[in-house]
Design a protein around this motif. Structure first.
Motif, PDB file in Angstrom:
ATOM      1  N   PHE A 103       0.835  -1.193   0.000  1.00 54.67           N
ATOM      2  CA  PHE A 103       0.000   0.000   0.000  1.00 54.67           C
ATOM      3  C   PHE A 103       0.872   1.246   0.000  1.00 54.67           C
ATOM      4  O   PHE A 103       1.915   1.277   0.651  1.00 54.67           O
ATOM      5  N   THR A 104       0.419   2.279  -0.677  1.00 56.32           N
ATOM      6  CA  THR A 104       1.082   3.573  -0.552  1.00 56.32           C
ATOM      7  C   THR A 104       0.684   4.184   0.786  1.00 56.32           C
ATOM      8  O   THR A 104      -0.325   3.796   1.390  1.00 56.32           O
ATOM      9  N   GLY A 105       1.456   5.152   1.241  1.00 54.45           N
ATOM     10  CA  GLY A 105       1.105   5.851   2.470  1.00 54.45           C
ATOM     11  C   GLY A 105      -0.254   6.511   2.366  1.00 54.45           C
ATOM     12  O   GLY A 105      -1.052   6.472   3.302  1.00 54.45           O
ATOM     13  N   ALA A 106      -0.527   7.109   1.209  1.00 50.82           N
ATOM     14  CA  ALA A 106      -1.812   7.793   1.025  1.00 50.82           C
ATOM     15  C   ALA A 106      -2.985   6.810   1.100  1.00 50.82           C
ATOM     16  O   ALA A 106      -4.010   7.103   1.711  1.00 50.82           O
ATOM     17  N   ALA A 107      -2.813   5.638   0.506  1.00 51.76           N
ATOM     18  CA  ALA A 107      -3.885   4.636   0.544  1.00 51.76           C
ATOM     19  C   ALA A 107      -4.105   4.132   1.971  1.00 51.76           C
ATOM     20  O   ALA A 107      -5.250   3.954   2.402  1.00 51.76           O
ATOM     21  N   PHE A 108      -3.009   3.923   2.703  1.00 53.59           N
ATOM     22  CA  PHE A 108      -3.161   3.436   4.072  1.00 53.59           C
ATOM     23  C   PHE A 108      -3.789   4.504   4.966  1.00 53.59           C
ATOM     24  O   PHE A 108      -4.627   4.199   5.810  1.00 53.59           O
ATOM     25  N   LEU A 109      -3.413   5.759   4.768  1.00 48.92           N
ATOM     26  CA  LEU A 109      -4.023   6.854   5.524  1.00 48.92           C
ATOM     27  C   LEU A 109      -5.527   6.911   5.259  1.00 48.92           C
ATOM     28  O   LEU A 109      -6.323   7.098   6.184  1.00 48.92           O
ATOM     29  N   GLU A 110      -5.918   6.723   4.025  1.00 45.99           N
ATOM     30  CA  GLU A 110      -7.341   6.709   3.677  1.00 45.99           C
ATOM     31  C   GLU A 110      -8.064   5.571   4.404  1.00 45.99           C
ATOM     32  O   GLU A 110      -9.155   5.766   4.950  1.00 45.99           O
ATOM     33  N   MET A 111      -7.441   4.394   4.446  1.00 43.30           N
ATOM     34  CA  MET A 111      -8.054   3.268   5.168  1.00 43.30           C
ATOM     35  C   MET A 111      -8.184   3.579   6.655  1.00 43.30           C
ATOM     36  O   MET A 111      -9.221   3.292   7.259  1.00 43.30           O
ATOM     37  N   LEU A 112      -7.135   4.155   7.242  1.00 41.38           N
ATOM     38  CA  LEU A 112      -7.190   4.504   8.668  1.00 41.38           C
ATOM     39  C   LEU A 112      -8.280   5.536   8.942  1.00 41.38           C
ATOM     40  O   LEU A 112      -8.961   5.475   9.968  1.00 41.38           O
ATOM     41  N   SER A 113      -8.459   6.469   8.023  1.00 42.20           N
ATOM     42  CA  SER A 113      -9.452   7.531   8.193  1.00 42.20           C
ATOM     43  C   SER A 113     -10.877   7.006   8.106  1.00 42.20           C
ATOM     44  O   SER A 113     -11.763   7.499   8.795  1.00 42.20           O
ATOM     45  N   GLU A 114     -11.089   5.999   7.287  1.00 38.73           N
ATOM     46  CA  GLU A 114     -12.457   5.508   7.087  1.00 38.73           C
ATOM     47  C   GLU A 114     -12.798   4.279   7.925  1.00 38.73           C
ATOM     48  O   GLU A 114     -13.966   3.919   8.037  1.00 38.73           O
ATOM     49  N   ASN A 115     -11.826   3.627   8.527  1.00 41.96           N
ATOM     50  CA  ASN A 115     -12.084   2.387   9.252  1.00 41.96           C
ATOM     51  C   ASN A 115     -11.580   2.526  10.688  1.00 41.96           C
ATOM     52  O   ASN A 115     -10.394   2.358  10.960  1.00 41.96           O
ATOM     53  N   SER A 116     -12.481   2.803  11.609  1.00 43.88           N
ATOM     54  CA  SER A 116     -12.077   3.049  12.994  1.00 43.88           C
ATOM     55  C   SER A 116     -11.497   1.790  13.646  1.00 43.88           C
ATOM     56  O   SER A 116     -10.609   1.885  14.491  1.00 43.88           O
ATOM     57  N   ARG A 117     -11.984   0.607  13.280  1.00 43.99           N
ATOM     58  CA  ARG A 117     -11.400  -0.627  13.826  1.00 43.99           C
ATOM     59  C   ARG A 117      -9.935  -0.760  13.418  1.00 43.99           C
ATOM     60  O   ARG A 117      -9.089  -1.149  14.229  1.00 43.99           O
ATOM     61  N   LEU A 118      -9.624  -0.435  12.171  1.00 35.62           N
ATOM     62  CA  LEU A 118      -8.239  -0.482  11.700  1.00 35.62           C
ATOM     63  C   LEU A 118      -7.401   0.561  12.426  1.00 35.62           C
ATOM     64  O   LEU A 118      -6.268   0.289  12.823  1.00 35.62           O
ATOM     65  N   MET A 119      -7.950   1.738  12.626  1.00 33.01           N
ATOM     66  CA  MET A 119      -7.228   2.794  13.349  1.00 33.01           C
ATOM     67  C   MET A 119      -6.898   2.340  14.772  1.00 33.01           C
ATOM     68  O   MET A 119      -5.766   2.505  15.241  1.00 33.01           O
TER      69      MET A 119
END
Length: 173
Positions: A103-119
């Motif tokens: 994953f790129t950093g930007a893609a992972f940041l997007e996942m963290l922003s939209e998925n609270s369980r992942l965060m």
């Protein structure tokens, strides 16, 4: 109470199907190939499907130290938005053949922003990693090589796949 870990695995196993739905590439690393080398910028985050990697730190005097191992079902190096000079002194190398989702950093940041369980899982993972680093600073620097080896073997068996089913028959006094 969590004990320090040297081997990180299965921290993100529950997110595998989710990761497959997100923008990524599949990246294969052969044994002894670097995910990134000393001096390289850390540009991607890897979910490890199979295999294992070893992370080492290089001191300015040229000596190197193993920091941690990362195996199936975990994400490494994790994501943050800061740039730390110390990252130029970190290398991660495949110790077996590996298959990863990249994953790129930007893609992972997007996942963290939209998925609270992942965060929250990422926050917990960082707490475990910080626990290891604090343990190293507070205890291991003051121990003899023999005691360090005993501690490494004990912690590895407690936190590796199969857990404590591996017996360590070393008497550390």
């Amino acid at each position: 109470m969590l004990i320090p870990r040297y081997y990180f695995s299965n921290d993100y196993r529950d997110f595998y199907e989710y990761f497959l739905t997100q923008p990524h590439t599949v990246k294969i690393f052969r044994k002894d190939e670097y995910l990134w080398n000393y001096g390289d910028p850390i540009t991607h985050i890897y979910y490890i499907i199979s295999g294992a990697a070893m992370t080492t730190l290089e001191h300015e005097n040229g000596s190197r130290k193993i920091s941690s191992f990362h195996g199936e079902g975990t994400v490494f190096p994790g994501f943050h938005r800061s740039v730390f000079k110390i990252e130029q002194s970190i290398a991660t190398k495949a110790v077996t053949d590996m298959e990863t989702l990249c994953f790129t950093g930007a893609a992972f940041l997007e996942m963290l922003s939209e998925n609270s369980r992942l965060m929250l899982s990422t926050l917990d993972w960082y707490a475990s990693y910080i626990n290891l680093l604090l343990y190293e600073s507070a205890h291991q620097d003051y121990n003899s090589s023999f005691v360090k080896l005993c501690n490494l073997l004990y912690l590895f068996t407690q936190n590796s796949p199969g857990g404590s089913r591996y017996a360590v028959r070393v008497r550390c006094s």
